[in-house]
Structure formats: structure tokens, C-alpha cells
Design a protein around this motif. Structure first.
Motif, mmCIF file in Angstrom:
data_model
loop_
_atom_site.group_PDB
_atom_site.id
_atom_site.type_symbol
_atom_site.label_atom_id
_atom_site.label_comp_id
_atom_site.label_asym_id
_atom_site.label_seq_id
_atom_site.Cartn_x
_atom_site.Cartn_y
_atom_site.Cartn_z
ATOM 1 N N GLU A 96 0.957 -1.009 -0.220
ATOM 2 C CA GLU A 96 0.174 0.057 -0.126
ATOM 3 C C GLU A 96 0.785 1.320 0.037
ATOM 4 O O GLU A 96 0.703 2.215 -0.711
ATOM 5 N N SER B 200 -2.356 -0.302 -15.063
ATOM 6 C CA SER B 200 -3.772 0.126 -15.405
ATOM 7 C C SER B 200 -4.527 -0.203 -13.826
ATOM 8 O O SER B 200 -4.103 -0.986 -13.040
ATOM 9 N N PRO B 201 -5.564 0.472 -13.662
ATOM 10 C CA PRO B 201 -6.615 0.151 -12.704
ATOM 11 C C PRO B 201 -6.710 -1.467 -12.433
ATOM 12 O O PRO B 201 -6.963 -1.757 -11.182
ATOM 13 N N ALA B 202 -7.027 -1.913 -13.417
ATOM 14 C CA ALA B 202 -7.184 -3.568 -13.645
ATOM 15 C C ALA B 202 -6.381 -4.210 -12.888
ATOM 16 O O ALA B 202 -6.326 -5.325 -12.193
ATOM 17 N N GLN B 203 -5.102 -3.902 -13.451
ATOM 18 C CA GLN B 203 -3.840 -4.749 -12.866
ATOM 19 C C GLN B 203 -3.541 -4.612 -11.509
ATOM 20 O O GLN B 203 -3.371 -5.196 -10.807
ATOM 21 N N LEU B 204 -3.803 -3.175 -10.870
ATOM 22 C CA LEU B 204 -3.700 -2.811 -9.787
ATOM 23 C C LEU B 204 -4.639 -3.547 -8.811
ATOM 24 O O LEU B 204 -4.362 -3.959 -7.796
ATOM 25 N N ARG B 205 -6.037 -3.698 -9.242
ATOM 26 C CA ARG B 205 -6.908 -4.380 -8.533
ATOM 27 C C ARG B 205 -6.259 -5.716 -8.437
ATOM 28 O O ARG B 205 -6.739 -6.404 -7.358
ATOM 29 N N ARG B 206 -5.908 -6.411 -9.547
ATOM 30 C CA ARG B 206 -5.590 -7.614 -9.454
ATOM 31 C C ARG B 206 -4.226 -7.850 -8.356
ATOM 32 O O ARG B 206 -4.252 -8.961 -7.672
ATOM 33 N N ARG C 244 -3.486 -6.254 -5.702
ATOM 34 C CA ARG C 244 -3.918 -6.042 -4.406
ATOM 35 C C ARG C 244 -4.676 -7.386 -4.105
ATOM 36 O O ARG C 244 -4.603 -7.687 -2.882
ATOM 37 N N TYR C 245 -5.439 -7.759 -4.870
ATOM 38 C CA TYR C 245 -6.313 -9.015 -4.573
ATOM 39 C C TYR C 245 -5.247 -10.087 -4.263
ATOM 40 O O TYR C 245 -5.370 -10.864 -3.563
ATOM 41 N N GLN C 246 -4.000 -10.037 -5.076
ATOM 42 C CA GLN C 246 -3.166 -11.370 -4.924
ATOM 43 C C GLN C 246 -2.500 -11.234 -3.444
ATOM 44 O O GLN C 246 -2.362 -12.251 -3.083
ATOM 45 N N ARG D 57 2.331 4.427 -7.962
ATOM 46 C CA ARG D 57 0.896 3.900 -8.717
ATOM 47 C C ARG D 57 1.366 3.989 -10.219
ATOM 48 O O ARG D 57 1.042 2.864 -10.796
#
Lengths: 205, 205, 205, 205
Positions: free
Chosen positions: C132, C144-150, C152-154, C139
Motif C-alpha cells: 500500500e 492500469s487500475p485493473a492490474q492494480l486491483r488484481r 492488491r487482490y493477490q 502507482r
């Protein structure tokens, strides 16, 4: 690049070996008498720690100076460097044995001190061989013939002193220890002239 | 290049020393009562681990800040750095002894805490000497006189606190421990201003 | 430069910790029954070694991926990194305790597995905090936001799984161990997408 | 940059593992008979130390040669490298077990030698897999088809010899040991042609 990785690996081994020296420092713990006398009884461990710590520290400093003169990392160099490290890694073991028998009398005190001196002698000889190998190629980096003579002399001093300490160990372990301590002090104060003068050393003057 | 290898070697020794701290964490194992009470009985080991881990971690951070101000790697610097590392390598030993006697009463609790504080004091003094040596040459890299005063003050704080902790150890080991913990917290939160401000520190603001 | 030294120090600590795992592998030696059954009796040590070796190995791989996104080495980052290393260094200890009690029944098997999961959870949380922190500044480097979400998810998956393993440990230690093993396998096969895709990962496709 | 960190981490693990070998060298100490006979009784430890030290040293040299051919650090490469390190870290353990049973007769001498050979075989196979992976991408860096054949042959020789030593261990442990020693000598003197010729090796001629 190659030299960097050789230095990195050697530094790693030397760093681990110097830190493992402290594993020889142990006190029996609660229930074995006053802590102060436990510490006092283990004085040989502390003396041996000091001596070996500075000895390995000096090996690192000299290795660092020697590597600067290396032009090409050959397989012979890698192998000789491994032999050097083989002896460096033996130092914590030899230190532990020497500390255990230091302060005892009898034959084993002689043997343990001779073992310690022998490990340092092996290290010194491997160092000398590395130095001669570096000379064969890196002469240009080392400097004038006078500097070269002085550098060789300084490498020789160590090995000769270790050999003398090995022999003296069979007569008087404390005298042998004193010689080994004197070598450490010599290398700390004396500068390895030809190798270092033009670089690190010059900056002190 | 030289500075890099000095940092690499120092980092190696510090990394091994900080990891060896965990060798002091042992439980007797099956057949010695419930595991939870074995762990609970060893609470001093965990407290000591925490304190020493952050203390060595801070040494690394400060060493890292100090090295950035170094202009030339002289033999004096190498030697002082070895003295610093000598004390760093003693920390796992002093931690083990302190943990074993923490929670006991009597004279040995005082001695063991004093031993621990003494090792940290030795480390702090070696650090101070390195700092002064760096100043003699690297003044330009450190910043304004005000920053310099602040940096020197911050180095001094540690050594003075370690000296006080050493003396207090003979009166109250827990108070001594509290002082040592406070120093660790101080160094974690306080920034070593003059050294770090223009580089790492600035980025936090 | 700063980041290099941070990586070098972290790698050193992780390298020592992963190697110290092998110190838990011991057989009693001659006079304690056939060697094969000594080895067979110690099967939990070998299972625990495997699990912890790959867990620490994955920590190294992920640390390496995370560091690439770091823009500035701040003091907060150094401190969080120390907290991460604090837990990494505890892994050999927690592994040893877990191996000693694995295969036993009773409450201590639960406690030892919970201790192991707790250390991994602490490590996972420190990792998440570092992630974080890296996000707040780096950042741009993550994608991309999608990669970032992924990504963070991982990171979250690990910590949540460690938390579940911690709770399950009090019900069924083998189930807890299976979860921890599954996390290791997950991280080995799943790619930490956003972090690695554009660099190392891309090269595999 | 990535490759550098991979090399740095691997070097760290290898450096710690090679230094931990010396932890197997212990003498019982005062009160357990003359030191010379204590040392003589432990001869298998010294033989095993020598063999394992050079074996790990050669692993380092070959790893270093292999890494130079790596074009991209993929996740598969990182994982295979971890498997290689997993076996390297087992070497000190396998060395200790082998040394304890060397010189004894009976089934356990066979088992302990087979365990040692099996660890080296695992290491050799992981090395071979890394080599084939490097080939898939870095073919261009390795050289002519003839050099490639020779390099593959030299990697194979090790694994085949380790497999033979594993089988022979069940018949004659000393013969198995001799084979393992011969592999070490082979790798020290034979140059890993295709990999090293154009760089380090060339300089020796």
C-alpha cells in the motif's frame, strides 16, 4: 561484472564466517555460579574472538585491495579464491578449539594453538598464491618495482609469522598467541603499500 | 566502487547478525509441559529479540545514512567500521545472556543488563567515531552548520542514553531496559535530520 | 542506489533465514536405531522444511517484484521493511516448533500450528502494508487500475488465507497445514500480475 | 538489474550454506582424551567438509557461468533456481549425516552415503533444468553447436555420476565417495567449455 560477483561471494562468505565467531561465545547460564565469574572463566573465548575478528577483518581488507589489481577472473583465480575461503571458513572452528584449550596446560594447549596457527598459515599461503597470480597479469595496476617489492614483502611477513607461530606453539602457546596478535596489529597499522597507496591509502595522508 | 564493497560487507555482517538473533528463540519441546507455558516462560527471549532486532535494524539504517556522506574509504575508516561490526556481532550474544537473566532477581540480572548496555555503548561510540571521521572529509555532503549540529546531537543522544542505561542497570534492570527501548523508539521516529533530510527523508513529507 | 542497498540488505537477511531452516534438520546419529527410521521419524521436519523454504523463496520473489515499484526509499518504508524482515527471521523458529509438534496429538499440535500461521500472517500483513505504501507513490509504475486491483487482490489472498489457517489450526492442524501449502503453490503458479507482467512475466509467454 | 538481484540472492544462500559446513566441525573438548586423537577420530568430518566445500564452490562457479547466458529472468527460472538452492541448503545436513556414518559399517553407512549422493543428484538435476531453460532463450549467448553440445555433455556428466554414486552407495560407500570426489576434481580442472570459453576461460590461455 565478473569481478563484482567474485567479490560479492567472497564478501558473503567472509561476512558469515566473521559473524559465526560469536557463536563460540556462550555462558552456561543461571544455576552455574555468578555471571561475572562465568564470564571471567570464559576469558579465552573473548580473547580468541577479538583476535579472530580482526584477523578475518584484515583478510577482508586485504582481499578487497588485492581484487582491485585483478584484470581477468580466470578459473585458476576462482579456484585459489575457494582455497582461501576454505581456510577462512575454518577459522571459527579453529578459534573455538583454541579458546577451549587456552589456559589449560599440557600437550593439548600446544596442539590447539598449532591447529589455529596452521589454519592461518594455510590462509596466508592461499593469499600469497592469489597475489602472485594477480601479479602475473595485473602488474601494471600495482605500481613501481619498489612498491611491488614492498607489497610482496608485506604478504610474505604474514605467512612467515604464521609459520613461526605454528612452530612456537609446540614450545609456548602464549608466545605463539602473542605472535599472531602482533601480525594482526601489524596489518592494521602498516599499510599494504603498493596495493593501496594510490587509492584508499592516499586519502588518509 | 570501494564504498559499495564496504557497504556490501557491512550489510552482510549486519544481516547475518540480525538473523542469528532468532537462534536464541528455542522452546524445550514435547515433554516439557504445555507449549503455551513454554512460550510464556520464554517471554524475556521474545522481548529481547524485539529490542535487539530493531536496534540492529536502526544501526543498519544509520550506517546506510552515514555511508552516503563518506567521500573516501580510508584505512582508518575501514578499521573503525570493523570495530563497529565487532560490537554488532556481539549483540546476539549479549541479547542471549540478557534474556536468560531477565526476570531473575539478584546481582546477575544487573550484570547481564549492564553487559547488554555496554555492548550497545561500544557500538554507539564506534558509530560516533565513524561520524566524526566522515565529518572531517565529507562536511560538504552533510549540509548547513545547523543540520550538522543536529546530526551530531542525534548521534550523541544514543551513546549518552546507552551510558546511562549501563549505570542504571546496576540499580534497576527494568529501568535500564526501558531506556534502551526508548532509544530504539526515538531512532525509529526521529529522523537523523542532517544526514537524511535531503535524500530519503525529504520524500516522506 | 538507496533502493539497491535496501534490496541487498533484505536479500541478505532472507538468504540467511532460508539457509538457517536447514539447521532444524538433524538426526540423532549412530546408536539411535537404523538411520532410515531416524529419517522417517523426522518426516515432519522435512515437510516443514519444504513448506518454509518455498514460502521464504516466494517472499523473496514478491519482495523483488514489489521493490521494482518503489520510487523513493523513505524512512517509513525502511521501518515497514524491518517489520517484514522481523517476521521472516521468525520463520525458522516457528518452523522448528511446528515440526516438533506436528504428528503429535493434543492441544500443543494446535498451538504450534497456530504459532506458525501467526508468523506467516504477520509477514503477510507487513507485506500488504509495504504494498500500500508503494502504491501511494509508485502507482504509475504498477499499471492500469485493473492490474492494480488484481495485484492488491493477490496480496490480500495470502493474508486472508494465513488468517484462516490460523483459526483452522485450533480445529485441525493438518487442514491448517494444507491451506498454508496451498498458498505456497498458489503463489508459485499464479503470477503477481500487475507487478510482474510488464517485466519478468512477459518474457515467459 | 533483475539478473543482478537473482545472482546476489543465490550468492548469499550459497555463501551461507558453504560457511555452515564448518558448523559440523566440532571436537568434544577438554576431558575427552587427547586433542590429537579427538581430531583424528573426526577425520570423516574433515574429509566430508573438503568434499562438500569444493562441491558447493563449484556449484557457485557454474551458477555464475550459467547466469551469464540468461537473457530474461522469468518466473520459471526463479522457481527452478529456488529448487536448486533447496538442494544446496540441504548439503550441510547431508554432509553431517554422511560424516557421522562414514567409517562405520553396516547398512547405515550405505544409507547415509546414498542420502548424500541423492542430495547432490537433486542439485545436479535442478542445474540441468536451469541449463536447458537458459538454452531455450539464450542460445545465442552460448556459442556454436559444438560448444553447446560440449556444455550440455559437461552438465550431464555430473548428474549421471551422481546417479551412479547413489546406486554404488548401496554396494560400497567408499567407492561412492570416490566417485563424488572425482566429480569435484573433474569440474575443478575441466572447463565448462561453451559457457566460459569466451569470457573468463579465455583469459587463462
Amino acid at each position: 561484472v565478473d569481478r563484482n560477483r567474485l567479490e560479492g561471494f567472497s564478501d558473503g562468505v567472509i561476512a558469515v564466517a566473521i559473524t559465526l565467531l560469536a557463536l563460540n561465545l556462550i555462558v552456561p547460564g543461571p544455576g552455574h555460579g555468578p555471571l561475572l565469574s562465568q564470564l571471567a572463566d570464559r576469558w579465552p573465548s573473548f580473547v580468541a574472538y577479538l583476535l579472530s575478528f580482526f584477523t578475518i577483518g584484515i583478510i577482508w581488507v586485504n582481499h578487497h585491495a588485492l581484487m582491485k589489481t585483478i584484470v581477468a577472473v580466470t578459473r585458476t583465480l576462482l579456484f585459489l579464491n575457494l582455497v582461501l575461503l576454505l581456510f577462512v571458513v575454518l577459522i571459527p572452528f579453529a578459534t573455538a578449539v583454541m579458546a577451549e584449550y587456552m589456559g589449560t596446560s599440557g600437550n593439548d594447549a600446544h596442539i590447539s594453538m598449532a591447529l589455529y596457527a596452521a589454519v592461518l598459515l594455510g590462509m596466508g599461503l592461499a593469499f600469497g598464491a592469489l597475489f602472485e597470480l594477480a601479479l602475473r597479469r595485473g602488474r601494471g595496476r600495482i605500481g613501481s618495482p619498489a612498491q611491488l617489492r614492498r607489497a610482496r614483502y608485506q604478504f610474505l611477513v604474514g605467512s612467515v609469522a604464521y609459520a613461526i607461530a605454528f612452530i612456537i606453539a609446540f614450545i609456548s602457546p602464549p608466545a605463539s598467541l602473542a605472535i599472531l596478535g602482533a601480525v594482526a596489529v601489524y596489518y592494521i597499522f602498516e599499510r599494504t603499500a603498493a596495493l593501496g597507496e594510490s587509492t584508499a591509502e592516499g586519502a588518509d595522508q
